[in-house]
Design a protein around this motif. Structure first.
Motif, PDB file in Angstrom:
ATOM      1  N   TRP A 292      39.666  35.245  38.266  1.00  0.00           N
ATOM      2  CA  TRP A 292      38.425  35.326  39.035  1.00  0.00           C
ATOM      3  C   TRP A 292      38.309  34.151  40.002  1.00  0.00           C
ATOM      4  CZ3 TRP A 292      36.050  39.809  38.864  1.00  0.00           C
ATOM      5  CH2 TRP A 292      36.227  40.627  37.741  1.00  0.00           C
TER       6      TRP A 292
ATOM      7  N   GLY B 103      41.179  45.694  34.963  1.00  0.00           N
ATOM      8  CA  GLY B 103      39.848  45.124  34.784  1.00  0.00           C
ATOM      9  C   GLY B 103      39.579  44.753  33.346  1.00  0.00           C
TER      10      GLY B 103
ATOM     11  N   SER C  35      29.070  48.897  34.066  1.00  0.00           N
ATOM     12  CA  SER C  35      29.068  47.446  34.260  1.00  0.00           C
ATOM     13  C   SER C  35      28.354  46.796  33.101  1.00  0.00           C
ATOM     14  CB  SER C  35      28.380  47.080  35.573  1.00  0.00           C
ATOM     15  OG  SER C  35      28.439  45.695  35.781  1.00  0.00           O
TER      16      SER C  35
ATOM     17  N   ALA D 204      36.382  46.082  33.264  1.00  0.00           N
ATOM     18  CA  ALA D 204      35.838  44.795  32.824  1.00  0.00           C
ATOM     19  C   ALA D 204      34.632  45.002  31.919  1.00  0.00           C
ATOM     20  CB  ALA D 204      35.456  43.956  34.040  1.00  0.00           C
TER      21      ALA D 204
ATOM     22  N   ALA E 183      39.100  40.681  32.413  1.00  0.00           N
ATOM     23  CA  ALA E 183      37.649  40.479  32.409  1.00  0.00           C
ATOM     24  C   ALA E 183      37.270  39.067  31.981  1.00  0.00           C
ATOM     25  CB  ALA E 183      36.981  41.502  31.492  1.00  0.00           C
ATOM     26  N   ARG E 184      38.003  38.497  31.057  1.00  0.00           N
ATOM     27  CA  ARG E 184      37.631  37.203  30.479  1.00  0.00           C
ATOM     28  C   ARG E 184      38.646  36.116  30.856  1.00  0.00           C
ATOM     29  NH1 ARG E 184      37.002  38.609  24.310  1.00  0.00           N
ATOM     30  NH2 ARG E 184      36.050  36.533  24.238  1.00  0.00           N
TER      31      ARG E 184
ATOM     32  N   ARG F 276      27.324  38.041  33.927  1.00  0.00           N
ATOM     33  CA  ARG F 276      28.097  38.371  35.117  1.00  0.00           C
ATOM     34  C   ARG F 276      27.257  39.218  36.057  1.00  0.00           C
ATOM     35  NH1 ARG F 276      33.553  37.794  35.349  1.00  0.00           N
ATOM     36  NH2 ARG F 276      33.097  38.206  37.537  1.00  0.00           N
TER      37      ARG F 276
ATOM     38  N   LEU G  73      29.107  41.024  38.968  1.00  0.00           N
ATOM     39  CA  LEU G  73      29.681  42.350  38.771  1.00  0.00           C
ATOM     40  C   LEU G  73      28.618  43.434  38.810  1.00  0.00           C
ATOM     41  CD1 LEU G  73      32.412  41.771  36.040  1.00  0.00           C
ATOM     42  CD2 LEU G  73      32.626  41.774  38.530  1.00  0.00           C
TER      43      LEU G  73
END
Length: 424
Positions: free
Chosen positions: A258, A248, A417, A75, A252-253, A15, A18
């Motif tokens: 998204w 988040g 992150s 996330a 996230a997954r 990612r 991000l």
């Protein structure tokens, strides 16, 4: 409304979007804190030329930049926790997560409070204490470490020691502990919440429901609980920041959410700019007077819409552009935390010592930005080469060890992150 596409984990293995969001958000934070020197809002030091002129530009990011960082941090926490779980399963041991995160966050926080932020409080006392302060920095530092509460002015006493801008690190650690406890003792609830959120937020609901929640939090809490960053009495900030941190973590997954951000990015951008213009006009109209109560309450909801629309726009455009790996990203990701720790102290020290030159803000402001980035990245180049200094700024003790860990994990994870998505 678009039908949600449910998928428990993203199909990509990294990612980078991000990571770039995080890097750019911290870059904006440097610009914002330089701007704080030139506006009428209370800060540690203020320019003799401070005015309302820059405040509309400051409002471009004020409602959302920290919420965005907490969301990305949530996330990242999901990815880091999943990796720790996989490692525990492979090794037959227990999940080791909270100890490593605490070391990564609390050591820099304590060091920052004892050393890094002290010049901020010193110059605040020098500029704002009635009659000034004339005993020098070392004498102040001793009183600071003793918790001297005798630095008082018309608006109250300075609370020492303090974390100043490092409140973000303290809050991130507290939220991480809270999430870890939820994961340990209420994991089924979290596992049910994630797909439920995906169903609600995979279409226009992504713009509606979080914006409504943030607006209501501001409407109900900001009049009763001001923004203090003092942890124990900061309930409005906890409502918004822990809320987006948890969001988040849960999404996230979830590709459906998204992908919805990508589809809604233009609408979110339009809403963000429209609500920003409304708030800028509101601030200008009532810069020196109180607004009607009904308008004040309505603008709190507008703030929540601005806050969330900007986040959706940023995340949507970042995922759409899908910036990949590069030497710049590999350099900036580990640099962000040390630069963040140092930047506000550099700004305060440089701003105070530039005052005798009497430079116009149009010249002094860009100079402060350049000096801040140059000093912080110069310090980072030194810090990353000295192993005992590295943990004090959130870096692993040895650079090579950090690189090996990254290679073994198949991704790069940083303080707020993580570019790794756990395999399906």
């Amino acid at each position: 409304m678009d039908q949600p596409t449910s998928s428990p984990a993203p199909s990509i293995s990294r990612r980078h979007d991000l990571d770039w969001v995080r890097v750019c958000a911290f870059g904006l934070l440097v610009l914002y804190h330089v701007g704080m020197y030139y506006v009428t809002w209370d800060w540690h030091v203020n320019s003799p030329f401070a005015s309302h002129a820059l405040e509309p530009a400051m409002m471009l990011t004020a409602p959302w930049r920290l919420s965005l960082l907490f969301l990305v941090s949530g996330a990242a926490t999901a990815f880091l926790l999943a990796r720790a779980q996989r490692q525990a399963q492979a090794g037959g041991g227990r999940v080791r997560f909270l100890g490593a995160r605490s070391w990564r966050l609390l050591v820099p926080l304590l060091f920052g409070m004892a050393v890094v932020v002290v010049p901020q409080s010193y110059y605040e006392v020098v500029e704002k204490l009635p009659g000034g302060y004339h005993d020098g920095f070392l004498a102040f530092w001793g009183r600071y470490l003793r918790g001297d509460q005798g630095f008082c002015g018309p608006e109250g006493c300075l609370i020492l020691p303090t974390w100043n801008h490092l409140w973000f690190v303290a809050y991130l650690w507290v939220y991480t502990v809270a999430l870890w406890l939820l994961w340990r003792f209420a994991r089924p609830l979290l596992e049910r919440a994630a797909p439920a959120l995906e169903r609600r937020l995979s279409g226009w609901g992504l713009l509606l429901w979080p914006a409504l929640a943030l607006g209501l939090a501001r409407l109900l809490l900001i009049g009763r609980f001001g923004s203090t960053h003092a942890l124990v009495d900061d309930w409005y900030n906890h409502a918004q920041y822990f809320g987006v941190f948890l969001l988040g973590f849960l999404v996230a997954r979830r590709d459906g959410i998204w992908n919805a951000a990508v589809r809604l990015r233009w609408a979110a951008l339009a809403l963000w700019l429209a609500t920003w213009a409304a708030q800028a006009a509101y601030m200008s109209a009532y810069a020196d007077s109180d607004p009607p109560q009904a308008l004040r309450l309505a603008m709190r909801m507008v703030w929540g819409l601005d806050q969330w629309a900007a986040i959706v726009a940023v995340l949507g455009f970042a995922r759409h552009w899908a910036p990949g790996d590069s030497w710049a990203l590999r350099y900036l990701v580990p640099a962000v935390f040390p630069v963040y720790i140092l930047h506000q102290t550099v700004i305060v020290v440089a701003a105070h010592n530039l005052q005798p030159l009497g430079l116009a803000p149009a010249l002094e402001g860009p100079l402060l930005v350049v000096l801040t980035f140059a000093a912080c990245f110069g310090a980072y180049e030194f810090i990353r080469r000295v192993p005992p200094l590295r943990p004090l700024f959130g870096l692993p003790y040895r650079e090579r060890a950090a690189a090996d860990a990254t290679a073994q994990a198949g991704a790069a994870c940083s303080t707020t992150s993580c570019t790794a998505a756990p395999p399906r």
